[in-house]
Design a protein around this motif. Structure first.
Motif, PDB file in Angstrom:
ATOM      1  N   GLY A  68       6.641 -26.535   2.244  1.00  0.00           N
ATOM      2  CA  GLY A  68       5.958 -27.810   2.059  1.00  0.00           C
ATOM      3  C   GLY A  68       4.523 -27.645   1.634  1.00  0.00           C
ATOM      4  N   ILE A  69       3.901 -28.784   1.376  1.00  0.00           N
ATOM      5  CA  ILE A  69       2.488 -28.839   1.028  1.00  0.00           C
ATOM      6  C   ILE A  69       1.887 -30.049   1.741  1.00  0.00           C
ATOM      7  N   GLU A  70       0.728 -29.823   2.330  1.00  0.00           N
ATOM      8  CA  GLU A  70       0.013 -30.899   3.024  1.00  0.00           C
ATOM      9  C   GLU A  70      -1.356 -31.048   2.380  1.00  0.00           C
ATOM     10  N   LEU A  71      -1.785 -32.278   2.200  1.00  0.00           N
ATOM     11  CA  LEU A  71      -3.137 -32.579   1.765  1.00  0.00           C
ATOM     12  C   LEU A  71      -3.777 -33.380   2.887  1.00  0.00           C
ATOM     13  N   ALA A  72      -4.867 -32.846   3.456  1.00  0.00           N
ATOM     14  CA  ALA A  72      -5.474 -33.480   4.626  1.00  0.00           C
ATOM     15  C   ALA A  72      -6.969 -33.664   4.436  1.00  0.00           C
ATOM     16  N   TYR A  73      -7.475 -34.691   5.103  1.00  0.00           N
ATOM     17  CA  TYR A  73      -8.902 -34.978   5.134  1.00  0.00           C
ATOM     18  C   TYR A  73      -9.433 -34.572   6.499  1.00  0.00           C
ATOM     19  N   ARG A  74     -10.445 -33.734   6.510  1.00  0.00           N
ATOM     20  CA  ARG A  74     -11.038 -33.269   7.759  1.00  0.00           C
ATOM     21  C   ARG A  74     -12.043 -34.304   8.256  1.00  0.00           C
ATOM     22  N   LEU A  75     -11.798 -34.858   9.437  1.00  0.00           N
ATOM     23  CA  LEU A  75     -12.686 -35.845  10.026  1.00  0.00           C
ATOM     24  C   LEU A  75     -13.899 -35.158  10.645  1.00  0.00           C
ATOM     25  N   ARG A  76     -14.908 -35.926  11.024  1.00  0.00           N
ATOM     26  CA  ARG A  76     -16.157 -35.354  11.544  1.00  0.00           C
ATOM     27  C   ARG A  76     -15.950 -34.523  12.805  1.00  0.00           C
TER      28      ARG A  76
ATOM     29  N   VAL B 239       5.749 -37.227   5.287  1.00  0.00           N
ATOM     30  CA  VAL B 239       5.242 -37.613   6.600  1.00  0.00           C
ATOM     31  C   VAL B 239       3.720 -37.718   6.605  1.00  0.00           C
ATOM     32  N   LEU B 240       3.231 -38.591   7.447  1.00  0.00           N
ATOM     33  CA  LEU B 240       1.814 -38.710   7.739  1.00  0.00           C
ATOM     34  C   LEU B 240       1.531 -37.777   8.910  1.00  0.00           C
ATOM     35  N   THR B 241       0.476 -36.973   8.828  1.00  0.00           N
ATOM     36  CA  THR B 241       0.187 -36.003   9.884  1.00  0.00           C
ATOM     37  C   THR B 241      -1.211 -36.238  10.465  1.00  0.00           C
ATOM     38  N   TYR B 242      -1.334 -35.924  11.737  1.00  0.00           N
ATOM     39  CA  TYR B 242      -2.626 -35.924  12.409  1.00  0.00           C
ATOM     40  C   TYR B 242      -2.681 -34.668  13.252  1.00  0.00           C
ATOM     41  N   SER B 243      -3.745 -33.879  13.093  1.00  0.00           N
ATOM     42  CA  SER B 243      -3.893 -32.664  13.892  1.00  0.00           C
ATOM     43  C   SER B 243      -5.263 -32.668  14.569  1.00  0.00           C
ATOM     44  N   ALA B 244      -5.283 -32.166  15.790  1.00  0.00           N
ATOM     45  CA  ALA B 244      -6.518 -32.101  16.567  1.00  0.00           C
ATOM     46  C   ALA B 244      -6.608 -30.755  17.247  1.00  0.00           C
ATOM     47  N   GLY B 245      -7.834 -30.278  17.406  1.00  0.00           N
ATOM     48  CA  GLY B 245      -8.073 -28.988  18.046  1.00  0.00           C
ATOM     49  C   GLY B 245      -7.844 -29.047  19.541  1.00  0.00           C
ATOM     50  N   LEU B 246      -7.384 -27.940  20.093  1.00  0.00           N
ATOM     51  CA  LEU B 246      -7.173 -27.840  21.532  1.00  0.00           C
ATOM     52  C   LEU B 246      -8.356 -27.194  22.234  1.00  0.00           C
ATOM     53  N   ARG B 247      -9.281 -26.651  21.457  1.00  0.00           N
ATOM     54  CA  ARG B 247     -10.540 -26.116  21.984  1.00  0.00           C
ATOM     55  C   ARG B 247     -11.601 -26.319  20.927  1.00  0.00           C
ATOM     56  N   ARG B 248     -12.756 -25.733  21.108  1.00  0.00           N
ATOM     57  CA  ARG B 248     -13.855 -25.951  20.180  1.00  0.00           C
ATOM     58  C   ARG B 248     -13.438 -25.715  18.731  1.00  0.00           C
ATOM     59  N   GLN B 249     -13.778 -26.639  17.884  1.00  0.00           N
ATOM     60  CA  GLN B 249     -13.359 -26.611  16.479  1.00  0.00           C
ATOM     61  C   GLN B 249     -14.148 -25.601  15.665  1.00  0.00           C
ATOM     62  N   ARG B 250     -13.447 -24.953  14.723  1.00  0.00           N
ATOM     63  CA  ARG B 250     -14.114 -24.129  13.711  1.00  0.00           C
ATOM     64  C   ARG B 250     -14.246 -24.987  12.468  1.00  0.00           C
ATOM     65  N   ARG B 251     -15.290 -24.840  11.751  1.00  0.00           N
ATOM     66  CA  ARG B 251     -15.465 -25.640  10.537  1.00  0.00           C
ATOM     67  C   ARG B 251     -15.460 -24.790   9.311  1.00  0.00           C
TER      68      ARG B 251
ATOM     69  N   PRO C  64      -9.436 -24.759   1.384  1.00  0.00           N
ATOM     70  CA  PRO C  64     -10.420 -25.846   1.360  1.00  0.00           C
ATOM     71  C   PRO C  64     -10.627 -26.361  -0.068  1.00  0.00           C
ATOM     72  N   LEU C  65     -10.713 -27.676  -0.190  1.00  0.00           N
ATOM     73  CA  LEU C  65     -10.992 -28.332  -1.472  1.00  0.00           C
ATOM     74  C   LEU C  65     -12.289 -29.127  -1.296  1.00  0.00           C
ATOM     75  N   GLY C  66     -13.380 -28.447  -1.305  1.00  0.00           N
ATOM     76  CA  GLY C  66     -14.650 -29.092  -1.013  1.00  0.00           C
ATOM     77  C   GLY C  66     -14.922 -29.068   0.484  1.00  0.00           C
ATOM     78  N   GLU C  67     -15.823 -29.939   0.910  1.00  0.00           N
ATOM     79  CA  GLU C  67     -16.252 -29.929   2.309  1.00  0.00           C
ATOM     80  C   GLU C  67     -15.240 -30.562   3.263  1.00  0.00           C
ATOM     81  N   ARG C  68     -14.515 -31.578   2.833  1.00  0.00           N
ATOM     82  CA  ARG C  68     -13.656 -32.336   3.745  1.00  0.00           C
ATOM     83  C   ARG C  68     -12.151 -32.210   3.485  1.00  0.00           C
ATOM     84  N   TRP C  69     -11.742 -31.900   2.279  1.00  0.00           N
ATOM     85  CA  TRP C  69     -10.313 -31.874   1.949  1.00  0.00           C
ATOM     86  C   TRP C  69      -9.744 -30.467   2.095  1.00  0.00           C
ATOM     87  N   VAL C  70      -8.479 -30.400   2.522  1.00  0.00           N
ATOM     88  CA  VAL C  70      -7.786 -29.120   2.702  1.00  0.00           C
ATOM     89  C   VAL C  70      -6.359 -29.252   2.161  1.00  0.00           C
TER      90      VAL C  70
END
Length: 179
Positions: free
Chosen positions: A131-139, A167-179, A98-104
């Protein structure tokens, strides 16, 4: 080359089936996230090929054989399909930082089987992915990110040109999300 890839697939299948589930070093359970990606194959060279990909991401696991300072590893299984007929199926691990509250930031490592068809010749069917991914965690807990990764046979074959994908990536949870 297809015979080598088929032989490697058969060998891996036999190996996986031969290991009893109760003695497996990692029990994966159901995937927690699914990810989709799209971008450029050979991004740092000519960039004339496109790719799409998918990945299943499982719950983080602590590997007992690793020292305690090593963070929990996230097992993954995925694929990449290129516009010139290339296919790559892999398994590996990721680590979330984690890089702060929203970035990973997430480095990843894997190994898999590559079939080039009319695409780039990488030297052999066994290829390693880092590889390395930089992602923004949405609400809602999903993530939107960008990933740069490298494929290489690590010198196992005489020819080892490697390749990079962006590549541009999008990931979504398959069950209740952990934060």
């Amino acid at each position: 080359m297809r015979i080598y890839a088929l032989s490697a697939c058969v060998f891996l299948a036999i190996l996986l089936l031969a290991v009893p589930a109760e003695s497996a070093p990692i029990r994966l359970g159901a995937p927690e996230y699914v990810a989709a990606s799209s971008g450029v194959f050979e991004a740092l060279r000519n960039g004339d090929a496109r790719e799409i990909g998918g990945e299943l991401r499982f719950a983080p696991r602590r590997l007992k054989l690793l020292p305690r300072f090593v963070p929990d590893l996230i097992p993954v299984a995925g694929f990449m399909a290129g516009s010139q007929g290339t296919l790559y199926f892999y398994g590996g691990f990721r680590v979330d930082y984690p890089l702060g509250e929203r970035w990973v930031a997430t480095p990843s490592w894997g190994v898999g089987l590559y079939e080039r068809a009319d695409g780039k010749r990488l030297g052999g069917p066994l290829e390693f992915r880092s590889g390395i991914e930089l992602a923004y965690r949405l609400r809602d807990g999903s993530r939107l990110g960008v990933c740069l990764y490298h494929l290489s046979n690590a010198g196992l074959f005489d020819f080892n040109p490697g390749s990079e994908s962006l590549v541009l990536t999008y990931s979504a949870g398959l069950r209740r999300q952990r934060r």
